[in-house]
Design a protein around this motif. Sequence first.
Motif, mmCIF file in Angstrom:
data_model
loop_
_atom_site.group_PDB
_atom_site.id
_atom_site.type_symbol
_atom_site.label_atom_id
_atom_site.label_comp_id
_atom_site.label_asym_id
_atom_site.label_seq_id
_atom_site.Cartn_x
_atom_site.Cartn_y
_atom_site.Cartn_z
ATOM 1 N N GLY A 354 21.195 -0.156 -2.064
ATOM 2 C CA GLY A 354 20.525 0.874 -1.302
ATOM 3 C C GLY A 354 19.125 0.485 -0.865
ATOM 4 N N HIS A 355 18.284 1.503 -0.797
ATOM 5 C CA HIS A 355 16.923 1.324 -0.305
ATOM 6 C C HIS A 355 15.937 1.242 -1.464
ATOM 7 C CE1 HIS A 355 19.094 2.985 3.129
ATOM 8 N NE2 HIS A 355 18.138 2.545 3.901
ATOM 9 N N SER A 356 14.795 0.665 -1.183
ATOM 10 C CA SER A 356 13.720 0.624 -2.168
ATOM 11 C C SER A 356 12.385 0.803 -1.478
ATOM 12 C CB SER A 356 13.734 -0.702 -2.948
ATOM 13 O OG SER A 356 13.609 -1.802 -2.070
ATOM 14 N N LEU A 357 11.423 1.294 -2.242
ATOM 15 C CA LEU A 357 10.049 1.398 -1.760
ATOM 16 C C LEU A 357 9.272 0.249 -2.382
ATOM 17 C CD1 LEU A 357 7.864 4.613 -1.622
ATOM 18 C CD2 LEU A 357 6.922 2.464 -2.419
ATOM 19 N N CYS A 358 8.709 -0.612 -1.535
ATOM 20 C CA CYS A 358 7.977 -1.783 -2.023
ATOM 21 C C CYS A 358 6.504 -1.679 -1.671
ATOM 22 C CB CYS A 358 8.565 -3.070 -1.436
ATOM 23 S SG CYS A 358 10.228 -3.412 -2.026
ATOM 24 N N TYR A 359 5.687 -1.949 -2.657
ATOM 25 C CA TYR A 359 4.236 -1.942 -2.478
ATOM 26 C C TYR A 359 3.738 -3.380 -2.526
ATOM 27 C CZ TYR A 359 -0.721 -1.048 -3.520
ATOM 28 O OH TYR A 359 -2.083 -1.031 -3.508
ATOM 29 N N LEU A 360 3.015 -3.780 -1.494
ATOM 30 C CA LEU A 360 2.473 -5.138 -1.394
ATOM 31 C C LEU A 360 0.956 -5.061 -1.386
ATOM 32 C CD1 LEU A 360 4.696 -6.459 1.570
ATOM 33 C CD2 LEU A 360 5.279 -6.342 -0.855
ATOM 34 N N GLU A 361 0.327 -5.975 -2.116
ATOM 35 C CA GLU A 361 -1.135 -6.010 -2.132
ATOM 36 C C GLU A 361 -1.604 -7.447 -2.272
ATOM 37 O OE1 GLU A 361 -4.764 -4.539 -5.050
ATOM 38 O OE2 GLU A 361 -3.060 -3.178 -4.733
ATOM 39 N N GLY A 362 -2.569 -7.860 -1.460
ATOM 40 C CA GLY A 362 -3.105 -9.215 -1.547
ATOM 41 C C GLY A 362 -4.086 -9.487 -0.430
ATOM 42 N N SER A 363 -4.794 -10.615 -0.549
ATOM 43 C CA SER A 363 -5.819 -10.958 0.442
ATOM 44 C C SER A 363 -5.692 -12.394 0.924
ATOM 45 C CB SER A 363 -7.215 -10.741 -0.156
ATOM 46 O OG SER A 363 -7.371 -11.519 -1.336
ATOM 47 N N GLY A 364 -4.546 -13.031 0.719
ATOM 48 C CA GLY A 364 -4.367 -14.404 1.183
ATOM 49 C C GLY A 364 -4.370 -14.482 2.704
ATOM 50 N N VAL A 383 13.542 -3.300 7.333
ATOM 51 C CA VAL A 383 12.362 -2.486 7.044
ATOM 52 C C VAL A 383 12.479 -1.195 7.842
ATOM 53 C CG1 VAL A 383 9.856 -2.325 7.146
ATOM 54 C CG2 VAL A 383 10.941 -4.506 6.595
ATOM 55 N N HIS A 384 12.588 -0.065 7.130
ATOM 56 C CA HIS A 384 12.826 1.219 7.779
ATOM 57 C C HIS A 384 11.545 2.011 8.009
ATOM 58 C CE1 HIS A 384 17.107 0.545 7.005
ATOM 59 N NE2 HIS A 384 16.744 0.165 5.792
ATOM 60 N N ARG A 397 -2.898 -3.784 1.862
ATOM 61 C CA ARG A 397 -2.045 -2.928 1.044
ATOM 62 C C ARG A 397 -1.002 -2.337 1.977
ATOM 63 N NH1 ARG A 397 -7.220 -2.090 -0.945
ATOM 64 N NH2 ARG A 397 -7.458 -2.525 -3.181
ATOM 65 N N ALA A 398 0.246 -2.575 1.651
ATOM 66 C CA ALA A 398 1.315 -2.099 2.524
ATOM 67 C C ALA A 398 2.417 -1.462 1.700
ATOM 68 C CB ALA A 398 1.878 -3.251 3.349
ATOM 69 N N GLY A 399 2.988 -0.413 2.245
ATOM 70 C CA GLY A 399 4.143 0.234 1.647
ATOM 71 C C GLY A 399 5.310 0.141 2.613
ATOM 72 N N LEU A 400 6.456 -0.292 2.129
ATOM 73 C CA LEU A 400 7.617 -0.484 2.979
ATOM 74 C C LEU A 400 8.835 0.200 2.359
ATOM 75 C CD1 LEU A 400 6.016 -3.454 2.595
ATOM 76 C CD2 LEU A 400 7.583 -4.097 4.429
ATOM 77 N N ILE A 401 9.631 0.835 3.181
ATOM 78 C CA ILE A 401 10.949 1.299 2.772
ATOM 79 C C ILE A 401 11.936 0.263 3.292
ATOM 80 C CG2 ILE A 401 12.663 3.125 2.866
ATOM 81 C CD1 ILE A 401 10.086 3.905 1.436
ATOM 82 N N THR A 402 12.617 -0.422 2.370
ATOM 83 C CA THR A 402 13.460 -1.553 2.746
ATOM 84 C C THR A 402 14.882 -1.390 2.219
ATOM 85 O OG1 THR A 402 13.044 -2.881 0.765
ATOM 86 C CG2 THR A 402 11.429 -3.045 2.532
ATOM 87 N N LEU A 427 15.768 7.256 -4.794
ATOM 88 C CA LEU A 427 16.780 8.240 -5.144
ATOM 89 C C LEU A 427 16.768 9.271 -4.032
ATOM 90 C CD1 LEU A 427 18.833 9.194 -7.267
ATOM 91 C CD2 LEU A 427 17.016 10.534 -8.304
ATOM 92 N N GLY A 428 17.883 9.427 -3.347
ATOM 93 C CA GLY A 428 17.939 10.339 -2.202
ATOM 94 C C GLY A 428 17.873 9.563 -0.913
ATOM 95 N N ASP A 429 17.810 10.276 0.171
ATOM 96 C CA ASP A 429 17.830 9.647 1.496
ATOM 97 C C ASP A 429 16.553 8.878 1.766
ATOM 98 O OD1 ASP A 429 20.292 10.788 1.965
ATOM 99 O OD2 ASP A 429 19.424 12.588 2.864
ATOM 100 N N ALA A 430 16.696 7.761 2.475
ATOM 101 C CA ALA A 430 15.522 6.964 2.855
ATOM 102 C C ALA A 430 14.791 7.613 4.007
ATOM 103 C CB ALA A 430 15.967 5.570 3.232
#
Length: 430
Positions: A354-364, A383-384, A397-402, A427-430
């Motif tokens: 299914g789907h997941s919520l991913c949090y990315l953080e960095g300064s490269g 990426v939805h 800082r990025a949040g993605l529904i994937t 959990l539930g609809d994306a």
Amino acid sequence: MNKIADEVKEMSADVVKVGLLGLGTVGGGVIKTIRSQQEKLTSRLGKRIEIVKALVRDSEKQRAVSLDRSVLTTDFDEVLQSDVDIVVEVMGGVEPTYEYVRALIEKGCHVVTANKELLAKKGTELVDLANRHHVHLAYEASVAGGIPILGVLRQFLRTNDITGVRGILNGTTNFILTKMETEQQSYHDVLKQAQELGYAEADPRSDVEGFDAMYKLYILAQLVYGESLPLEEVNRRGIADLTAGQIRMASELGYRIKLIAQAHRRGDGIRLSVEPTALPTSHPLAQIQDAFNAVQLSGNIVGDLLFTGRGAGELPTASAVVEDLAYLLTQPFIPHPAWKEREAATSSKEEVEGHSLCYLEGSGPAATPDQVLHFLRRAGVSVHKLKVQFDLGGVLRAGLITSGLEQEHADLLTSDFGLQVRCFPLLGDA
């Protein structure tokens, strides 16, 4: 005249002699509940409940409830050798509790317990032992405190196939996550508040690392499916590594992070998990705040049901214990369905579904939204939704529904892009 008649009636009622293992918060609540409801219990059960022995560590300790000194003992053998009919175990832990409960069952004594760790680690043996000795082993209070979820399951299992069980089974972690979101405080700051309020122990690991919820989920699975996984095969992850930034990002994407315990069938086996999960803010479980618990059942006939209430504390847990006592006094012994464990049907490698919520953080230097999205698309990850933030230091800082994002992709985002990655199942609809 009526008062005299009532007193005669009460004295003539049979007395049920109850022993108590442990006289802490819950034990004290059991005594308070029995005393405050004694008239109603005697009237409805035809029996008067009397605490005749209570095992304690220190008989000299000052307590919130008073008992005659002859009732208190520091020696378990005194409880075992007494003429108790039922013993309530609220001392917690596995040892020496297991040996005590085992000895009582072998004596032919009914047992009521609120001890989810004991049941999760020794329940298969204790259920078998209770059946062989024709005694009740009642444990409503071991899961979700005052929510009578086990009794409800027994009722609905007569006609419904329960296709899924999920819920918030630990009030401490729910309190922490609620405060982190609403007050935007760090995990460590809110944990300190929880300890000061008595929600969290001085050593909070059982709660915050997901063990407490896992034990409760194990018991639910045994009741619903007639089997469970060995504890070491449960997918368990706690909340101690969550940040206020992750929770805020989830909120901006329309989600709320909760520690969700789930049990469901997968192929010819079952899967159990306890992990921080992202829920749409409209989801019923997302509405459960502070130290409350909730259990959601999905039945093939009844559909979805939600039960909520205080999951811990003196009186909610004591309420479940006394209800179990009342059950034992009104129901004949019926053998309990055997508890079983079996290995997981799937490999130990966690599958991505299914789907997941991913949090990315960095300064490269490679940590730009365009480069990250290009990499994910080439890797076959969809990426939805995307939410991007930059602070003044150039930190992305990025949040993605994937969907389709696997661990190898997260590893490459760390090694090649210099990003910290934290993903939460949806959990539930994306």
